[in-house]
Design a protein around this motif. Structure first.
Motif, PDB file in Angstrom:
ATOM      1  N   ASP A   1      -4.393 -23.231   5.432  1.00  0.00           N
ATOM      2  CA  ASP A   1      -3.791 -22.640   6.633  1.00  0.00           C
ATOM      3  C   ASP A   1      -2.299 -22.536   6.387  1.00  0.00           C
ATOM      4  O   ASP A   1      -1.664 -23.516   5.973  1.00  0.00           O
ATOM      5  N   ILE A   2      -1.730 -21.360   6.653  1.00  0.00           N
ATOM      6  CA  ILE A   2      -0.298 -21.157   6.445  1.00  0.00           C
ATOM      7  C   ILE A   2       0.311 -20.716   7.760  1.00  0.00           C
ATOM      8  O   ILE A   2      -0.146 -19.755   8.380  1.00  0.00           O
ATOM      9  N   LEU A   3       1.346 -21.427   8.174  1.00  0.00           N
ATOM     10  CA  LEU A   3       2.087 -21.077   9.380  1.00  0.00           C
ATOM     11  C   LEU A   3       3.502 -20.716   8.977  1.00  0.00           C
ATOM     12  O   LEU A   3       4.220 -21.540   8.409  1.00  0.00           O
ATOM     13  N   VAL A   4       3.883 -19.453   9.220  1.00  0.00           N
ATOM     14  CA  VAL A   4       5.264 -19.027   8.976  1.00  0.00           C
ATOM     15  C   VAL A   4       6.025 -19.365  10.246  1.00  0.00           C
ATOM     16  O   VAL A   4       5.833 -18.740  11.282  1.00  0.00           O
ATOM     17  N   GLU A   5       6.887 -20.394  10.167  1.00  0.00           N
ATOM     18  CA  GLU A   5       7.548 -20.880  11.369  1.00  0.00           C
ATOM     19  C   GLU A   5       9.015 -20.490  11.465  1.00  0.00           C
ATOM     20  O   GLU A   5       9.647 -20.761  12.461  1.00  0.00           O
ATOM     21  N   ASP A   6       9.545 -19.845  10.420  1.00  0.00           N
ATOM     22  CA  ASP A   6      10.953 -19.476  10.469  1.00  0.00           C
ATOM     23  C   ASP A   6      11.212 -18.354   9.479  1.00  0.00           C
ATOM     24  O   ASP A   6      10.445 -18.158   8.530  1.00  0.00           O
ATOM     25  N   LEU A   7      12.285 -17.619   9.707  1.00  0.00           N
ATOM     26  CA  LEU A   7      12.740 -16.569   8.796  1.00  0.00           C
ATOM     27  C   LEU A   7      14.187 -16.848   8.441  1.00  0.00           C
ATOM     28  O   LEU A   7      14.931 -17.427   9.216  1.00  0.00           O
ATOM     29  N   TRP A   8      14.586 -16.424   7.249  1.00  0.00           N
ATOM     30  CA  TRP A   8      15.994 -16.480   6.904  1.00  0.00           C
ATOM     31  C   TRP A   8      16.377 -15.143   6.306  1.00  0.00           C
ATOM     32  O   TRP A   8      15.549 -14.404   5.815  1.00  0.00           O
TER      33      TRP A   8
ATOM     34  N   THR B   1       3.393 -25.263   6.325  1.00  0.00           N
ATOM     35  CA  THR B   1       4.327 -24.466   7.116  1.00  0.00           C
ATOM     36  C   THR B   1       5.440 -24.012   6.184  1.00  0.00           C
ATOM     37  O   THR B   1       5.885 -24.772   5.316  1.00  0.00           O
ATOM     38  N   VAL B   2       5.860 -22.765   6.360  1.00  0.00           N
ATOM     39  CA  VAL B   2       6.849 -22.173   5.463  1.00  0.00           C
ATOM     40  C   VAL B   2       7.891 -21.393   6.263  1.00  0.00           C
ATOM     41  O   VAL B   2       7.667 -21.024   7.417  1.00  0.00           O
ATOM     42  N   ALA B   3       9.013 -21.149   5.602  1.00  0.00           N
ATOM     43  CA  ALA B   3      10.010 -20.198   6.086  1.00  0.00           C
ATOM     44  C   ALA B   3       9.991 -19.031   5.106  1.00  0.00           C
ATOM     45  O   ALA B   3       9.828 -19.230   3.901  1.00  0.00           O
ATOM     46  N   ALA B   4      10.119 -17.829   5.630  1.00  0.00           N
ATOM     47  CA  ALA B   4      10.045 -16.635   4.783  1.00  0.00           C
ATOM     48  C   ALA B   4      11.357 -15.854   4.875  1.00  0.00           C
ATOM     49  O   ALA B   4      12.026 -15.858   5.902  1.00  0.00           O
ATOM     50  N   ARG B   5      11.702 -15.205   3.770  1.00  0.00           N
ATOM     51  CA  ARG B   5      12.880 -14.345   3.758  1.00  0.00           C
ATOM     52  C   ARG B   5      12.584 -13.122   4.626  1.00  0.00           C
ATOM     53  O   ARG B   5      11.491 -12.546   4.564  1.00  0.00           O
ATOM     54  N   PHE B   6      13.535 -12.729   5.464  1.00  0.00           N
ATOM     55  CA  PHE B   6      13.368 -11.577   6.339  1.00  0.00           C
ATOM     56  C   PHE B   6      13.083 -10.342   5.490  1.00  0.00           C
ATOM     57  O   PHE B   6      13.741 -10.085   4.492  1.00  0.00           O
ATOM     58  N   GLY B   7      12.047  -9.602   5.867  1.00  0.00           N
ATOM     59  CA  GLY B   7      11.694  -8.368   5.179  1.00  0.00           C
ATOM     60  C   GLY B   7      10.584  -8.519   4.158  1.00  0.00           C
ATOM     61  O   GLY B   7      10.077  -7.531   3.646  1.00  0.00           O
ATOM     62  N   VAL B   8      10.193  -9.755   3.836  1.00  0.00           N
ATOM     63  CA  VAL B   8       9.119  -9.959   2.870  1.00  0.00           C
ATOM     64  C   VAL B   8       7.787  -9.569   3.521  1.00  0.00           C
ATOM     65  O   VAL B   8       7.612  -9.718   4.729  1.00  0.00           O
ATOM     66  N   ASP B   9       6.870  -9.040   2.745  1.00  0.00           N
ATOM     67  CA  ASP B   9       5.550  -8.661   3.240  1.00  0.00           C
ATOM     68  C   ASP B   9       4.738  -9.935   3.461  1.00  0.00           C
ATOM     69  O   ASP B   9       4.217 -10.538   2.512  1.00  0.00           O
ATOM     70  N   LEU B  10       4.637 -10.383   4.714  1.00  0.00           N
ATOM     71  CA  LEU B  10       4.014 -11.667   5.030  1.00  0.00           C
ATOM     72  C   LEU B  10       2.542 -11.716   4.637  1.00  0.00           C
ATOM     73  O   LEU B  10       2.062 -12.737   4.145  1.00  0.00           O
ATOM     74  N   ALA B  11       1.809 -10.643   4.845  1.00  0.00           N
ATOM     75  CA  ALA B  11       0.389 -10.641   4.488  1.00  0.00           C
ATOM     76  C   ALA B  11       0.213 -10.848   2.988  1.00  0.00           C
ATOM     77  O   ALA B  11      -0.618 -11.644   2.545  1.00  0.00           O
ATOM     78  N   SER B  12       1.013 -10.165   2.204  1.00  0.00           N
ATOM     79  CA  SER B  12       0.913 -10.265   0.750  1.00  0.00           C
ATOM     80  C   SER B  12       1.352 -11.636   0.257  1.00  0.00           C
ATOM     81  O   SER B  12       0.683 -12.262  -0.572  1.00  0.00           O
ATOM     82  N   VAL B  13       2.473 -12.117   0.756  1.00  0.00           N
ATOM     83  CA  VAL B  13       3.012 -13.379   0.259  1.00  0.00           C
ATOM     84  C   VAL B  13       2.158 -14.571   0.685  1.00  0.00           C
ATOM     85  O   VAL B  13       1.976 -15.514  -0.083  1.00  0.00           O
ATOM     86  N   THR B  14       1.581 -14.536   1.884  1.00  0.00           N
ATOM     87  CA  THR B  14       0.719 -15.653   2.293  1.00  0.00           C
ATOM     88  C   THR B  14      -0.599 -15.644   1.507  1.00  0.00           C
ATOM     89  O   THR B  14      -1.129 -16.702   1.183  1.00  0.00           O
TER      90      THR B  14
END
Length: 189
Positions: free
Chosen positions: A178-185, A142-155
């Protein structure tokens, strides 16, 4: 300055926002009104008293309840259970928490992501079976991603990095991630 979670902050009786008065006082940029207005003067005094109270509370030593030590020791002992080992080959084992920490570190070094939790699942190796190599594992991250990052590419990049790190660094073949994006910052402006 608006407070999150509230619709509206009531101004002082003079119409000024107390938080703005506090900010100006800390910055040394009080205007004539804020220096002489009795409402603004009281707001600054309240802020100073609150700051003193917070400082005194922060200086007090923490006294955790006795049950905290028992809970921490229970967690430490639970981490040492034999089922928390990954089979790497004949007479070779790796601690699951160690492997999970290493994989979290891989994600934390990537731009735009922060690892939250990692769980490695490996089929149990039957007793007496000493295979040539490590049994394959499945990683759930499970990860948190920076708002605006291309989720498909980064995962997709995370999957590649974890599979490579598992094979090259840990010696554990990873069959799936398996990657779950559970939060954004959001980065501060």
């Amino acid at each position: 300055m608006a407070l999150e979670g509230t619709d509206r902050v009531e101004p002082l009786a003079c119409g000024r926002d107390a938080a703005d008065v506090w900010d100006h006082a800390e910055a040394g940029t009080l205007d004539e009104h804020e220096r002489t207005c009795p409402h603004c003067v009281r707001a600054r005094a309240d802020h100073d008293r609150l700051g003193g109270l917070v400082a005194r509370m922060a200086a007090e030593p923490l006294r955790p309840p006795p049950s905290v030590l028992e809970q921490v020791m229970g967690a430490v002992v639970a981490d040492l259970r034999p089922h928390e080992l990954l089979h790497l080959g004949p007479d070779a084992w790796l601690g699951r928490p160690t492997a999970e920490a290493a994989l979290r570190h891989v994600v934390d070094t990537m731009d735009g992501l922060r690892a939250r939790r990692c769980r490695i699942e490996q089929d149990r190796v039957p007793d007496g079976v000493g295979g040539v190599g490590a049994a394959p594992v499945w990683v759930r991250m499970t990860v948190a991603a920076r708002f605006g990052v291309d989720l498909a590419s980064v995962t997709a990049r995370v999957r590649q990095m974890l599979i490579s790190a598992g094979d090259r660094t840990l010696g554990v073949p990873i069959t799936g991630v398996d990657i779950l994006v559970e939060d954004l910052w959001e980065e501060p402006a």
